[in-house]
Design an enzyme around this catalytic site. Structure first.
Site, PDB file in Angstrom:
ATOM      1  CB  SER A 170      -0.857   0.019   1.121  1.00 28.53           C
ATOM      2  OG  SER A 170      -0.029   0.259   2.331  1.00 28.53           O
ATOM      3  CB  CYS A 225      -1.661  -3.675  -7.914  1.00 29.10           C
ATOM      4  SG  CYS A 225      -0.446  -4.643  -8.952  1.00 29.10           S
TER       5      CYS A 225
HETATM    6  P1  NAD Z   1       0.457  -3.476   3.125  1.00 28.87           P
HETATM    7  O1  NAD Z   1       1.092  -2.031   2.877  1.00 28.87           O
HETATM    8  O2  NAD Z   1      -0.505  -3.412   4.240  1.00 28.87           O
HETATM    9  O3  NAD Z   1       1.392  -4.567   3.321  1.00 28.87           O
HETATM   10  C1  NAD Z   1       2.561  -4.810   2.798  1.00 28.87           C
HETATM   11  C2  NAD Z   1       3.859  -5.028   3.595  1.00 28.87           C
HETATM   12  O4  NAD Z   1       4.103  -3.866   4.110  1.00 28.87           O
HETATM   13  C3  NAD Z   1       3.700  -6.053   4.454  1.00 28.87           C
HETATM   14  O5  NAD Z   1       4.722  -6.815   4.104  1.00 28.87           O
HETATM   15  C4  NAD Z   1       3.568  -5.320   5.825  1.00 28.87           C
HETATM   16  O6  NAD Z   1       4.027  -6.136   6.968  1.00 28.87           O
HETATM   17  C5  NAD Z   1       4.461  -4.312   5.600  1.00 28.87           C
HETATM   18  N1  NAD Z   1       3.762  -2.844   6.286  1.00 28.87           N
HETATM   19  C6  NAD Z   1       2.256  -2.565   6.198  1.00 28.87           C
HETATM   20  N2  NAD Z   1       2.146  -1.349   6.842  1.00 28.87           N
HETATM   21  C7  NAD Z   1       3.396  -1.157   7.503  1.00 28.87           C
HETATM   22  C8  NAD Z   1       3.926  -0.117   8.405  1.00 28.87           C
HETATM   23  N3  NAD Z   1       2.949   1.174   8.753  1.00 28.87           N
HETATM   24  N4  NAD Z   1       5.277   0.095   8.426  1.00 28.87           N
HETATM   25  C9  NAD Z   1       6.254  -0.775   8.098  1.00 28.87           C
HETATM   26  N5  NAD Z   1       5.914  -1.949   7.448  1.00 28.87           N
HETATM   27  C10 NAD Z   1       4.456  -2.006   7.035  1.00 28.87           C
HETATM   28  O7  NAD Z   1      -0.369  -4.161   1.699  1.00 28.87           O
HETATM   29  P2  NAD Z   1      -1.128  -5.265   1.664  1.00 28.87           P
HETATM   30  O8  NAD Z   1      -2.560  -4.950   2.163  1.00 28.87           O
HETATM   31  O9  NAD Z   1      -0.582  -6.344   1.985  1.00 28.87           O
HETATM   32  O10 NAD Z   1      -1.315  -5.220   0.163  1.00 28.87           O
HETATM   33  C11 NAD Z   1      -2.373  -4.559  -0.874  1.00 28.87           C
HETATM   34  C12 NAD Z   1      -1.621  -3.305  -1.392  1.00 28.87           C
HETATM   35  O11 NAD Z   1      -0.583  -3.530  -2.133  1.00 28.87           O
HETATM   36  C13 NAD Z   1      -2.698  -2.653  -2.250  1.00 28.87           C
HETATM   37  O12 NAD Z   1      -2.403  -1.272  -2.114  1.00 28.87           O
HETATM   38  C14 NAD Z   1      -2.303  -3.020  -3.649  1.00 28.87           C
HETATM   39  O13 NAD Z   1      -2.472  -2.036  -4.753  1.00 28.87           O
HETATM   40  C15 NAD Z   1      -0.821  -3.117  -3.618  1.00 28.87           C
HETATM   41  N6  NAD Z   1       0.002  -4.039  -4.436  1.00 28.87           N
HETATM   42  C16 NAD Z   1       0.474  -3.039  -5.615  1.00 28.87           C
HETATM   43  C17 NAD Z   1       1.177  -3.873  -6.475  1.00 28.87           C
HETATM   44  C18 NAD Z   1       2.058  -3.018  -7.654  1.00 28.87           C
HETATM   45  O14 NAD Z   1       2.615  -3.718  -8.106  1.00 28.87           O
HETATM   46  N7  NAD Z   1       1.995  -1.737  -7.900  1.00 28.87           N
HETATM   47  C19 NAD Z   1       1.011  -5.351  -6.586  1.00 28.87           C
HETATM   48  C20 NAD Z   1       0.356  -5.885  -5.426  1.00 28.87           C
HETATM   49  C21 NAD Z   1      -0.237  -5.186  -4.501  1.00 28.87           C
END
Ligand code: NAD
Length: 457
Positions: A170, A225
């Site tokens: 995200s 995504c």
């Molecule tokens: P997320 O951001 O909640 O989690 C992703 C990773 O970041 C996890 O491993 C998590 O542990 C870590 N994380 C989350 N919040 C954090 C914080 N505050 N501090 C430190 N680490 C943190 O994402 P999600 O819900 O697992 O995945 C969905 C998101 O991913 C959507 O926004 C989607 O669009 C995006 N996504 C993008 C692509 C792309 O290629 N652009 C591909 C797949 C998913």
């Protein structure tokens, strides 16, 4: 990597079943998850030419210059929940083929509950892939998995030994990681959130377009995504709304392991509640709810996190459901009088992952390709994700960094360029101390006389 890809093919069904069990997507979709990752492994098998440097002989007399690409050292990857196999495979195969070691942090939202490894609850697909990599001969210590959440991520950002971070997830997490790791001098590539649009021109082929919109909007329960989130109907194409609703209504929501399932549950109770809230906010701000999937019940799984296909029409740019990434099976419909207006609507959105146009007009397609600001453009293709020899090229708020995942940019991301200038002199040749700035000219005198001739013939 050649052996690794063979082993992934061997265990494809096992990996896909694990993804379905942990993440919830349908088995067919889980196979796609593994397969798109496998494509990156295959890409890594033939990556040597991308690592080649450049060479110019005799840049000055007896002097050659060449460049080489060297590994960075320790690199790390932080993954989201939605592609438990593909996204780790976007990262470590490229990183280790470039000569680095890798620390992988899978998503904490996809823990294994079946316990086939009998050592607790952890994201299984990454571990299975790491086991296959070791079976393929990856030396011990090259690929490391660390489980955890924010503290672990922050430790990765702060650690001086880690040189580069690949992040997918995200925007909140991505921008935090980008800033924190960059402050420590690390390279970061961050693929983030999206709001992908499709423009439908009135001359598009109706059936093919409606099928594509339904598949791209509701596949994987919208948790991709590159999932389609907004359709912009141009002119009379808005009359296709009822056909779209009819097709979406026919989709089967079920547990991912059921063969008839078109879409499975969303990832968690919190995600379900958030999606419900965004649908409701759309209704309250004036959108028409033409298909409501909120009350769906899957027999035998009454407390599952299921949401049926949902369509909100008459959506406008100021609505929260449009501004926020929903990441669920919700398709928003809006309208434009002409292509120009449709392009403006899309370009005003902060995200820039993907955008598609459906048309039979080459002129319209070309205008769209040229003027649209999304990083991945589809022409009659609803989810325009390229094969890995092109990079994944999200734009605007969907990406932070300079070098994209995989392809030429991916190799550049995981390597440091070094240029070497060499001179081999016969030990018998005479040399003098010269304190002047070295230039490629044989001597400043000859340079002067040369320029004199050119300027004053
Ligand atoms: P997320 O951001 O909640 O989690 C992703 C990773 O970041 C996890 O491993 C998590 O542990 C870590 N994380 C989350 N919040 C954090 C914080 N505050 N501090 C430190 N680490 C943190 O994402 P999600 O819900 O697992 O995945 C969905 C998101 O991913 C959507 O926004 C989607 O669009 C995006 N996504 C993008 C692509 C792309 O290629 N652009 C591909 C797949 C998913």
């Amino acid at each position: 990597m050649l052996k690794f890809q063979e082993l992934i093919r061997r265990d494809m069904d096992k990996l896909a079943l694990n993804v379905t069990t942990e993440q919830g997507k349908t088995l067919k979709d889980a196979q796609g998850d593994v397969f798109r990752g496998l494509e990156v492994v295959e890409h890594a098998c033939g990556m040597a030419t991308l690592q080649m440097g450049e060479y110019v002989s005799d840049v000055s007399s007896g002097i050659d210059t060449y460049s080489i690409r060297e590994p960075l050292g320790v690199c790390a990857g932080i993954c989201p929940f939605n592609f438990p196999a593909m996204i780790p495979l976007w990262m470590f195969p490229v990183a280790v083929t470039c000569g680095n070691t890798f620390i992988l942090k899978p998503s904490e939202k996809v823990p294994e509950r079946v316990g086939c490894h009998n050592i607790g609850i952890f994201p299984g697909a990454s571990v299975m892939l790491a086991e296959l990599a070791m079976e393929a001969g990856l030396p011990e210590g090259v690929l490391n998995i660390v489980h955890g959440t924010h503290d672990i991520v922050n430790a990765i950002c702060d650690d001086d030994d880690i040189k580069a971070i690949s992040f997918v997830g995200s925007n909140v997490a991505g921008m935090h990681i980008y800033a924190r790791a960059a402050a420590k001098g690390k390279r970061v590539q961050a693929n983030m959130g999206a709001k992908n649009h499709a423009v439908v021109m009135p001359d598009a082929s109706v059936d093919a377009t409606v099928n594509a919109l339904v598949a791209a909007g509701f596949g994987a329960a919208g948790q991709r995504c590159m999932a389609l989130s907004t359709v912009v109907f141009v002119g009379d194409s808005k009359l296709w709304e009822s056909k779209l609703v009819e097709h979406a209504k026919a989709l089967k929501v079920n547990v991912g392991t059921e063969p008839d399932a078109d879409l499975g549950p969303v990832i968690s109770k919190q995600a379900k509640e958030r999606i419900h809230r965004l649908i409701q906010s759309g209704v309250e701000s004036g959108a028409r709810l033409v298909l409501d999937g909120r009350n769906i019940v899957v027999p035998g799984y009454e407390s599952g996190n299921f949401i049926g296909p949902t369509i909100l029409s008459d959506v406008t740019a100021n609505m929260e459901c449009y501004k926020e990434e929903i990441f669920g099976p919700v398709l928003l419909l809006t309208e434009a009088d002409n292509l120009e207006e449709a392009i403006n609507i899309i370009n005003e959105n902060k995200y820039g992952n993907g955008a598609s146009i459906f048309t039979t007009s080459g002129v319209a397609a070309r205008k769209f390709q040229t003027e649209i600001e999304a990083g991945q453009v589809g022409i009659n293709v609803p989810i325009p994700v390229p094969l890995p020899f092109f990079s994944f090229t999200g734009n605007k708020a969907s990406f932070a960094g300079d070098l994209n995942f995989y392809g030429k940019a991916g190799v550049n991301f995981y390597t440091q360029i070094k240029t070497v200038t060499q001179q081999w002199k016969d030990s018998a040749s005479k040399s003098k101390i010269n304190l002047a700035m070295p230039t490629s000219q044989k001597s400043l005198d000859s340079y002067k006389s040369c320029s004199t001739i050119v300027l004053h013939p």
